[in-house]
Design a protein around this motif. Structure first.
Motif, PDB file in Angstrom:
ATOM      1  N   SER A   1       0.834  -1.193   0.000  1.00 55.85           N
ATOM      2  CA  SER A   1       0.000   0.000   0.000  1.00 55.85           C
ATOM      3  C   SER A   1       0.873   1.249   0.000  1.00 55.85           C
ATOM      4  O   SER A   1       2.047   1.213   0.382  1.00 55.85           O
TER       5      SER A   1
ATOM      6  N   SER B   1      -7.924 -10.600  -9.447  1.00 54.34           N
ATOM      7  CA  SER B   1      -7.606  -9.176  -9.616  1.00 54.34           C
ATOM      8  C   SER B   1      -6.654  -8.723  -8.525  1.00 54.34           C
ATOM      9  O   SER B   1      -6.579  -9.328  -7.449  1.00 54.34           O
ATOM     10  N   GLN B   2      -5.933  -7.666  -8.813  1.00 57.23           N
ATOM     11  CA  GLN B   2      -5.073  -6.997  -7.833  1.00 57.23           C
ATOM     12  C   GLN B   2      -5.193  -5.504  -8.087  1.00 57.23           C
ATOM     13  O   GLN B   2      -4.880  -5.037  -9.183  1.00 57.23           O
ATOM     14  N   GLU B   3      -5.683  -4.774  -7.088  1.00 58.49           N
ATOM     15  CA  GLU B   3      -5.990  -3.359  -7.273  1.00 58.49           C
ATOM     16  C   GLU B   3      -5.272  -2.501  -6.245  1.00 58.49           C
ATOM     17  O   GLU B   3      -5.243  -2.832  -5.058  1.00 58.49           O
ATOM     18  N   GLN B   4      -4.719  -1.393  -6.713  1.00 60.94           N
ATOM     19  CA  GLN B   4      -4.047  -0.430  -5.846  1.00 60.94           C
ATOM     20  C   GLN B   4      -4.979   0.752  -5.633  1.00 60.94           C
ATOM     21  O   GLN B   4      -5.372   1.427  -6.590  1.00 60.94           O
ATOM     22  N   GLY B   5      -5.371   1.000  -4.385  1.00 67.09           N
ATOM     23  CA  GLY B   5      -6.208   2.144  -4.077  1.00 67.09           C
ATOM     24  C   GLY B   5      -5.372   3.312  -3.588  1.00 67.09           C
ATOM     25  O   GLY B   5      -4.142   3.254  -3.541  1.00 67.09           O
ATOM     26  N   ARG B   6      -6.047   4.373  -3.190  1.00 71.45           N
ATOM     27  CA  ARG B   6      -5.330   5.552  -2.700  1.00 71.45           C
ATOM     28  C   ARG B   6      -4.570   5.243  -1.421  1.00 71.45           C
ATOM     29  O   ARG B   6      -3.445   5.687  -1.234  1.00 71.45           O
TER      30      ARG B   6
ATOM     31  N   VAL C   1      -4.502  -1.710  -0.702  1.00 73.61           N
ATOM     32  CA  VAL C   1      -4.266  -2.592  -1.835  1.00 73.61           C
ATOM     33  C   VAL C   1      -5.070  -3.869  -1.595  1.00 73.61           C
ATOM     34  O   VAL C   1      -5.192  -4.335  -0.468  1.00 73.61           O
TER      35      VAL C   1
ATOM     36  N   ALA D   1      -6.212  -7.839  -3.184  1.00 73.80           N
ATOM     37  CA  ALA D   1      -6.044  -8.954  -4.116  1.00 73.80           C
ATOM     38  C   ALA D   1      -7.198  -9.927  -3.927  1.00 73.80           C
ATOM     39  O   ALA D   1      -7.639 -10.176  -2.798  1.00 73.80           O
TER      40      ALA D   1
ATOM     41  N   SER E   1     -10.429 -12.694  -0.582  1.00 72.79           N
ATOM     42  CA  SER E   1     -10.019 -11.302  -0.775  1.00 72.79           C
ATOM     43  C   SER E   1      -9.124 -10.886   0.380  1.00 72.79           C
ATOM     44  O   SER E   1      -9.480 -11.093   1.542  1.00 72.79           O
TER      45      SER E   1
ATOM     46  N   ARG F   1      -7.041  -7.568   1.873  1.00 70.07           N
ATOM     47  CA  ARG F   1      -6.882  -6.112   1.778  1.00 70.07           C
ATOM     48  C   ARG F   1      -6.015  -5.621   2.918  1.00 70.07           C
ATOM     49  O   ARG F   1      -6.244  -5.972   4.081  1.00 70.07           O
TER      50      ARG F   1
END
Length: 277
Positions: free
Chosen positions: A11, A84-89, A92, A94, A117, A119
């Motif tokens: 993150s 999926s793998q997502e980077q938030g503000r 993070v 997966a 999931s 996080r």
């Protein structure tokens, strides 16, 4: 030790985690500005098809040996796929998936889809396990997120939030009532812990070691397991060092006492959140 194929979640605030695609297994959690919070045995072999000792194994569709399947079921020993793998503000996330196949149906005749999931953000870790019945018949299962917390001194650890709960002592094979609010795993005579606490539901559990506190909350899971093998049983575990018991305490969000029952098309979701204070 060899390294399994892993995802590194980092993150923007510095919180990070590592997740193995073998077993859908969380291996590491480092909150922002803090050291490692999970115990991972240095003797884990990381061989495909063999369970990893430590981190957060996924127990599904059976907890422990409470059923006809291999101990803790098959989810922790099968390869998962990355969805999926997502980077938030400031976080993070997966998402991993496991579906039934010929091997699972040979031992458990149900069609399913699991999603895990993970996080991380700041000093919080969220793990969510979802199961959908994708078949045409009723299915039921027990499950747990078998979280190994790392500790420095087990004698200095206490657990709050269990007072008044009924539990099953898997060592003594007997039920009992937790009368005190504090459970002292390192207390003489309380080593070799293996207890299933029923009806925990959403009450928070607080693990305290000196000035460090980890607050564990859960949704969807009814029960919780507290486990430490103690020195004698640990010495018999080939994938743990003899003193490994003194460096960990398992705090597991689980549904065991009353199995989850899903009709075709139904979905169950369980979530465990850990916050380092």
């Amino acid at each position: 030790m060899t390294t399994p194929p892993t995802l590194h979640l980092l993150s923007t605030d510095g919180a990070q985690a590592r997740v193995s695609l073998e077993g859908g297994h969380l291996l590491s959690w480092q909150p922002a500005g803090a050291p490692e919070q999970l115990y991972l045995s240095p003797r884990s072999e990381f061989v495909p098809g063999k369970a990893i000792r430590g981190g957060v194994p996924v127990c599904f569709p059976q907890f422990a040996e409470r059923g006809p399947l291999a101990k803790h079921g098959f989810a922790r020993t099968l390869p998962w796929e990355l969805v999926s793998q997502e980077q938030g503000r400031d976080d993070v996330l997966a998402v991993l998936r496991l579906r039934d196949n010929d091997a699972t149906r040979a031992v458990w005749p149900h069609a399913f889809e699991l999603e895990l999931s993970v996080r991380v953000s700041g000093r919080t870790l969220d793990i969510e396990l979802a199961c959908e019945n994708t078949g045409d018949s009723l299915m039921q299962f027990t499950t747990a997120l078998h979280t190994y917390l790392r500790v420095r001194d087990l004698d200095a650890v206490s657990v709050e939030g269990l007072s008044g709960l009924r539990y099953f002592d898997s060592i003594k094979q007997a039920e009992a009532l937790q009368r005190m609010d504090l459970l002292l795993p390192g207390e003489k005579g309380v080593l070799d812990l293996d207890r299933i606490y029923f009806g925990v539901k959403e009450r928070p559990l607080v693990v305290t070691e000196d000035r460090r506190q980890v607050v564990i909350t859960q949704q969807g899971f009814d029960d919780a397991v507290v486990w430490n093998p103690g020195p004698e049983r640990c010495a018999k575990l080939a994938d743990m060092p003899p003193d490994g018991w003194s460096e960990m305490l398992c705090m597991e969000s689980a549904t065991i006492g009353i199995p989850v029952v899903l009709q075709p098309g139904e979905t169950w979701v369980g979530r465990q959140s850990l916050a380092l204070l």
